[in-house]
Scaffold this motif. Sequence first.
Motif, PDB file in Angstrom:
ATOM      1  N   ILE A  17       0.837  -1.199   0.000  1.00  0.00           N
ATOM      2  CA  ILE A  17       0.000   0.000   0.000  1.00  0.00           C
ATOM      3  C   ILE A  17       0.871   1.247   0.000  1.00  0.00           C
ATOM      4  N   VAL A  20       1.724   2.763  -3.303  1.00  0.00           N
ATOM      5  CA  VAL A  20       0.705   3.482  -4.057  1.00  0.00           C
ATOM      6  C   VAL A  20       0.817   4.963  -3.717  1.00  0.00           C
ATOM      7  N   LYS A  21       0.727   5.793  -4.748  1.00  0.00           N
ATOM      8  CA  LYS A  21       0.782   7.230  -4.515  1.00  0.00           C
ATOM      9  C   LYS A  21      -0.441   7.666  -3.716  1.00  0.00           C
ATOM     10  N   THR A  22      -0.182   8.547  -2.801  1.00  0.00           N
ATOM     11  CA  THR A  22      -1.295   9.035  -1.980  1.00  0.00           C
ATOM     12  C   THR A  22      -2.022  10.200  -2.632  1.00  0.00           C
ATOM     13  N   ASP A  23      -1.593  10.561  -3.819  1.00  0.00           N
ATOM     14  CA  ASP A  23      -2.294  11.646  -4.522  1.00  0.00           C
ATOM     15  C   ASP A  23      -3.728  11.211  -4.822  1.00  0.00           C
ATOM     16  N   ASN A  24      -4.584  12.212  -4.926  1.00  0.00           N
ATOM     17  CA  ASN A  24      -5.973  11.929  -5.272  1.00  0.00           C
ATOM     18  C   ASN A  24      -6.047  11.556  -6.751  1.00  0.00           C
ATOM     19  N   PRO A  25      -6.455  10.328  -7.053  1.00  0.00           N
ATOM     20  CA  PRO A  25      -6.487   9.930  -8.462  1.00  0.00           C
ATOM     21  C   PRO A  25      -7.724  10.439  -9.190  1.00  0.00           C
ATOM     22  N   PHE A  26      -8.711  10.906  -8.445  1.00  0.00           N
ATOM     23  CA  PHE A  26      -9.949  11.360  -9.070  1.00  0.00           C
ATOM     24  C   PHE A  26      -9.801  12.811  -9.514  1.00  0.00           C
ATOM     25  N   THR A  27     -10.461  13.146 -10.575  1.00  0.00           N
ATOM     26  CA  THR A  27     -10.455  14.527 -11.062  1.00  0.00           C
ATOM     27  C   THR A  27     -11.885  15.012 -11.251  1.00  0.00           C
ATOM     28  N   VAL A  28     -12.012  16.281 -11.440  1.00  0.00           N
ATOM     29  CA  VAL A  28     -13.325  16.875 -11.700  1.00  0.00           C
ATOM     30  C   VAL A  28     -13.194  17.764 -12.931  1.00  0.00           C
ATOM     31  N   PRO A  29     -14.326  18.061 -13.572  1.00  0.00           N
ATOM     32  CA  PRO A  29     -14.263  18.973 -14.734  1.00  0.00           C
ATOM     33  C   PRO A  29     -13.702  20.333 -14.328  1.00  0.00           C
TER      34      PRO A  29
ATOM     35  N   TRP B  37     -14.978  15.186  -2.112  1.00  0.00           N
ATOM     36  CA  TRP B  37     -14.037  14.068  -2.256  1.00  0.00           C
ATOM     37  C   TRP B  37     -14.400  12.908  -1.335  1.00  0.00           C
ATOM     38  N   TYR B 116     -13.058  11.025 -15.404  1.00  0.00           N
ATOM     39  CA  TYR B 116     -12.454  11.838 -14.366  1.00  0.00           C
ATOM     40  C   TYR B 116     -11.678  10.982 -13.372  1.00  0.00           C
ATOM     41  N   PHE B 117     -10.885  10.112 -13.910  1.00  0.00           N
ATOM     42  CA  PHE B 117      -9.978   9.315 -13.079  1.00  0.00           C
ATOM     43  C   PHE B 117      -8.655   9.211 -13.834  1.00  0.00           C
ATOM     44  N   ASN B 118      -7.634   9.790 -13.298  1.00  0.00           N
ATOM     45  CA  ASN B 118      -6.340   9.780 -13.988  1.00  0.00           C
ATOM     46  C   ASN B 118      -5.248   9.134 -13.144  1.00  0.00           C
ATOM     47  N   GLY B 119      -5.649   8.252 -12.262  1.00  0.00           N
ATOM     48  CA  GLY B 119      -4.664   7.571 -11.433  1.00  0.00           C
ATOM     49  C   GLY B 119      -3.886   6.543 -12.248  1.00  0.00           C
ATOM     50  N   GLN B 123      -2.852   2.949  -8.369  1.00  0.00           N
ATOM     51  CA  GLN B 123      -3.977   3.649  -7.742  1.00  0.00           C
ATOM     52  C   GLN B 123      -5.323   3.028  -8.150  1.00  0.00           C
ATOM     53  N   TYR B 145      -6.801   7.158   5.361  1.00  0.00           N
ATOM     54  CA  TYR B 145      -5.741   7.168   4.343  1.00  0.00           C
ATOM     55  C   TYR B 145      -5.714   8.501   3.588  1.00  0.00           C
ATOM     56  N   LEU B 180      -3.877  -6.425  -3.391  1.00  0.00           N
ATOM     57  CA  LEU B 180      -2.797  -5.854  -4.200  1.00  0.00           C
ATOM     58  C   LEU B 180      -1.739  -6.910  -4.493  1.00  0.00           C
TER      59      LEU B 180
END
Lengths: 334, 184
Positions: A17, A20-29, B37, B116-119, B123, B145, B180
């Motif tokens: 775990i 895995v990058k802790t960045d938010n993988p979700f985006t919004v328009p 979020w 809208y998912f660019n992981g 991820q 987390y 994983l």
Amino acid sequence: MKSDMDNRLWLNDYLSIQQVKTDNPFTVPDGYFDALHQSILSRAVIDGVNAENNTGLTVPDGYFDDLAATLQSRIAVEAAMENAPAMSVPEGYFEQMQADLHSRVTIEEAMQNSEGDLTVPQGYFEEMQVNLQSRISIEEALQNSEGDLTVPQGYFEEMQANLQSRINIEEALQHTTGDFTIPADYFEDQYQQISSSIMVEELLNRESEGFAVPANYFDQLQSNIISKTAQPKPAVKRNAVIRKLFATSTYKYATAACFLVAIGATLIISKFESPEAVHERSYIHKALAAVPDADLAKYLEISADVDAMPNATQAAGSKTDAADAEALKKVLDL
Amino acid sequence: MAQVVEDEEILSKFREEKTRTEAFNLLVKKYQQKIYWHVRRMVINHDDADDVTQDVFVKIWKSLINFRNDAQLYTWMYRIATNECITFLNKKKAKNNIPLDDVSYELAESLADSTYFNGDRAQQKLQEALLTLPDKQRLVFNMKYYDDMKYEEISDVLGTSVGALKASFHLAVKKIEAHLLGHD
């Protein structure tokens, strides 16, 4: 020990775990959150307006108290309507409907047209004034004479007693109204009686219609019956025969014969059933009779020796032989 | 950069009729992304998250006047958002008449197809692993987390004891790791 302040340290135990990058993988328009802000505010305003409108609405006093009962009755009505049979009209209703409507229209038109044709008796209006005048006179006379009305003497004194008796009668009638009784099965029997009466009437009618008698039959019938039954025949005298049964000679002889037979039968039976006769007929007597006397004497001698042996030995020995010989002789003589 | 307004100031303004709309405006600006979020990680799909987020703030608008300082404002808002998410997911299950596993599958499909998912691959696998968890374990893991929330704060949001939360989190992490490693 891990603390909440260092809660990222738990990742050290889970390398997969941690990688895995802790960045938010979700985006919004693009510009979404600006629009979201406006959208939320707009919805909040709309919701506020709706809420205000809701508070402005009122209901009649006690509406919610009665609402449950109203709904319940409404449900009952709906259920009753659903369960009720389909509406129906009399047979041929729609076929006759046009004719009925046409006749109704005709009647309505006739009534409207005849409104102008109303008539009064001839000379009605000429006599009307006189009639009214006389009616007025009568009314006035009645009004004036009201003070002169009289009642019989003692009317009011007796009035209370009369009223009381009248009330008693009314009450008695009311109370006895329900006390009328009829016999058991009265109406069933009545029906049968009526039915049988009708049947008898019908039969009589049929007989009278189907059969005929000669002319003046019934006029002559009574006289014929009387003529046949009214003249009695003379009585015939017959002497009665009296037979005296006890005085006849046949009866006497028969009685004597019966006595003789009865006595004879009694004697025969008594002799036949006597102990001697019974002994004579017994099997042992017959069997012993066939045995010779010498054999019997020998037998008795032997039997007497055997039975009397102990006693004889104990007794005085020389007299024994003589006593036995005497006894044996007595037996043989028998 | 806009100055961060304190919760107490927002609440104070909200209690006044004249400044209520201004207070709510400040509240939305301050918390809309956090709420979004939090919702998005539960419902995955952006459009669903948008709807649920708006519903959450409408509920906050209706209920904020009754808010007392028994809890922190943002944990109270998280609780509303969490309840809305669970309600939404339950409705989705009931509407489609599908079991829980199929909902997870559908959410995973939605994740894969989402614009809208660019992981990266890792991820995406983490998200797929999360979708295999029960809702409560997923909530605990997300708040721990992604939001770095303390167990006490999560306890306020979910109304569960800290011990139970730790157990849920431990189970969630074990399952995710197994998922994983199994996929690697």
